[in-house]
Design a protein around this motif. Structure first.
Motif, mmCIF file in Angstrom:
data_model
loop_
_atom_site.group_PDB
_atom_site.id
_atom_site.type_symbol
_atom_site.label_atom_id
_atom_site.label_comp_id
_atom_site.label_asym_id
_atom_site.label_seq_id
_atom_site.Cartn_x
_atom_site.Cartn_y
_atom_site.Cartn_z
ATOM 1 N N ASN A 1 0.835 -1.198 0.000
ATOM 2 C CA ASN A 1 0.000 0.000 0.000
ATOM 3 C C ASN A 1 0.873 1.253 0.000
ATOM 4 O OD1 ASN A 1 0.878 0.271 2.691
ATOM 5 N ND2 ASN A 1 -1.006 -0.495 3.555
ATOM 6 N N LEU B 1 0.674 5.021 1.942
ATOM 7 C CA LEU B 1 -0.024 5.783 2.972
ATOM 8 C C LEU B 1 0.501 7.213 2.994
ATOM 9 C CD1 LEU B 1 0.231 3.097 5.782
ATOM 10 C CD2 LEU B 1 -1.695 3.501 4.264
ATOM 11 N N LEU C 1 0.564 10.934 5.223
ATOM 12 C CA LEU C 1 0.349 11.618 6.488
ATOM 13 C C LEU C 1 0.834 13.049 6.320
ATOM 14 C CD1 LEU C 1 -0.219 11.676 9.597
ATOM 15 C CD2 LEU C 1 2.174 11.007 9.894
ATOM 16 N N GLN D 1 4.454 7.164 2.436
ATOM 17 C CA GLN D 1 5.042 5.887 2.840
ATOM 18 C C GLN D 1 4.591 4.782 1.903
ATOM 19 O OE1 GLN D 1 4.953 4.954 7.030
ATOM 20 N NE2 GLN D 1 4.687 2.779 6.589
ATOM 21 N N ASN E 1 4.727 0.873 1.271
ATOM 22 C CA ASN E 1 5.005 -0.364 1.979
ATOM 23 C C ASN E 1 5.065 -1.537 1.007
ATOM 24 O OD1 ASN E 1 5.086 0.771 4.590
ATOM 25 N ND2 ASN E 1 2.870 0.868 4.617
ATOM 26 N N GLU F 1 -1.343 3.756 14.060
ATOM 27 C CA GLU F 1 -2.471 3.425 13.198
ATOM 28 C C GLU F 1 -2.026 2.957 11.818
ATOM 29 O OE1 GLU F 1 -6.152 2.504 12.142
ATOM 30 O OE2 GLU F 1 -5.611 3.193 14.156
ATOM 31 N N ARG F 2 -0.998 3.595 11.251
ATOM 32 C CA ARG F 2 -0.520 3.176 9.927
ATOM 33 C C ARG F 2 0.055 1.760 9.965
ATOM 34 N NH1 ARG F 2 3.557 7.357 8.464
ATOM 35 N NH2 ARG F 2 3.617 7.624 10.685
ATOM 36 N N THR F 3 0.730 1.428 11.055
ATOM 37 C CA THR F 3 1.240 0.057 11.217
ATOM 38 C C THR F 3 0.082 -0.922 11.319
ATOM 39 O OG1 THR F 3 3.269 0.784 12.279
ATOM 40 C CG2 THR F 3 2.557 -1.472 12.757
ATOM 41 N N GLN G 1 -3.016 -0.611 10.293
ATOM 42 C CA GLN G 1 -3.756 -0.716 9.032
ATOM 43 C C GLN G 1 -2.986 -1.530 7.998
ATOM 44 O OE1 GLN G 1 -7.015 0.204 8.414
ATOM 45 N NE2 GLN G 1 -6.539 -1.175 6.731
ATOM 46 N N SER G 2 -1.692 -1.345 7.933
ATOM 47 C CA SER G 2 -0.893 -2.102 6.975
ATOM 48 C C SER G 2 -0.900 -3.594 7.303
ATOM 49 C CB SER G 2 0.544 -1.574 6.939
ATOM 50 O OG SER G 2 0.546 -0.264 6.400
#
Length: 164
Positions: free
Chosen positions: A74, A76, A78, A87, A89, A138-140, A142-143
Motif C-alpha cells: 500500500n 499511505l 500523512l 510511505q 510499503n 495506526e498506519r502500522t 492498518q498495513s
C-alpha cells in the motif's frame, strides 16, 4: 510569502517467513512504551538508489535480515507540521532464516530515544487476536490488516517510480 511544505519519503517492509510476519518491538516516541512495528524508515537519496534498496537497507539495520521484495502492499499519506509523509510499503520474503536485534550501540538511530528491543515472527492467528494498542501506530495497524486480508500488488506498478 508562501510557506514551504516538505515532503519526506518513507518505506516499509512487511517481511514474510513461512506464512508468518516478522515484526520488531521498538520504543514509541509518543508514549515511551514498547510496541510492535514492521521494518520501516526514511529513504536516504544519497545511499538508496531505489525505494526497494531503501527497504532492504532498513531490514538489515533494524532486524539484521536479508530480504527479497515481492509485492507492493500500500501507499499511505500523512500530513503533519507542514510536512507530507509518503510511505510506500512492500511485502518481502526473508532470505534464509536469520534475523535478530542488533546491539543497541549498532542501531542507527534518528532520535535519541529510538531503540529496538525484540524481533519475532507472528502467525496470522496471533496477529488477528492482537489489539490496536499493541502496535506502534495506526498506519502500522492498518498495513498489517491489509497484509492479513491478502492485499498485494505487482511490483511493476511502480517500476517508473523506483529510480531517483
Amino acid at each position: 510569502m508562501k510557506k514551504k511544505h516538505a515532503i519526506v519519503i518513507k518505506i516499509g517492509a512487511l517481511i514474510e517467513h513461512h506464512s508468518k510476519l516478522l515484526l520488531i518491538k521498538e520504543k514509541s516516541w509518543q508514549d515511551s512504551a514498547y510496541h510492535w512495528n514492521f521494518v520501516k524508515g526514511t529513504v536516504e537519496p544519497k545511499h538508496d538508489r531505489t525505494l526497494m534498496a531503501a527497504a532492504r537497507r532498513e531490514a538489515k539495520e533494524e532486524a539484521n535480515a536479508r530480504i527479497r521484495i515481492t509485492h507492493v502492499l500500500n501507499v499511505l499519506l500523512l500530513y503533519k507540521n507542514d510536512t507530507l509523509f509518503i510511505q510506500r510499503n512492500f511485502i518481502a520474503r526473508l532470505v534464509g532464516s536469520r534475523f535478530e536485534v542488533s546491539p543497541l550501540k549498532e542501531q542507527k538511530r534518528y532520535r535519541i530515544d529510538e531503540e529496538i528491543v525484540d524481533v519475532a515472527l507472528f502467525t496470522k492467528q496471533r496477529l488477528h487476536k492482537m489489539k490496536r494498542s499493541e502496535f506502534i501506530g495506526e498506519r502500522t495497524y492498518q498495513s498489517i490488516q491489509d497484509w492479513l486480508a491478502g492485499k498485494r500488488y505487482p511490483l511493476n506498478l511502480i517500476k517508473t517510480l523506483t529510480k531517483f
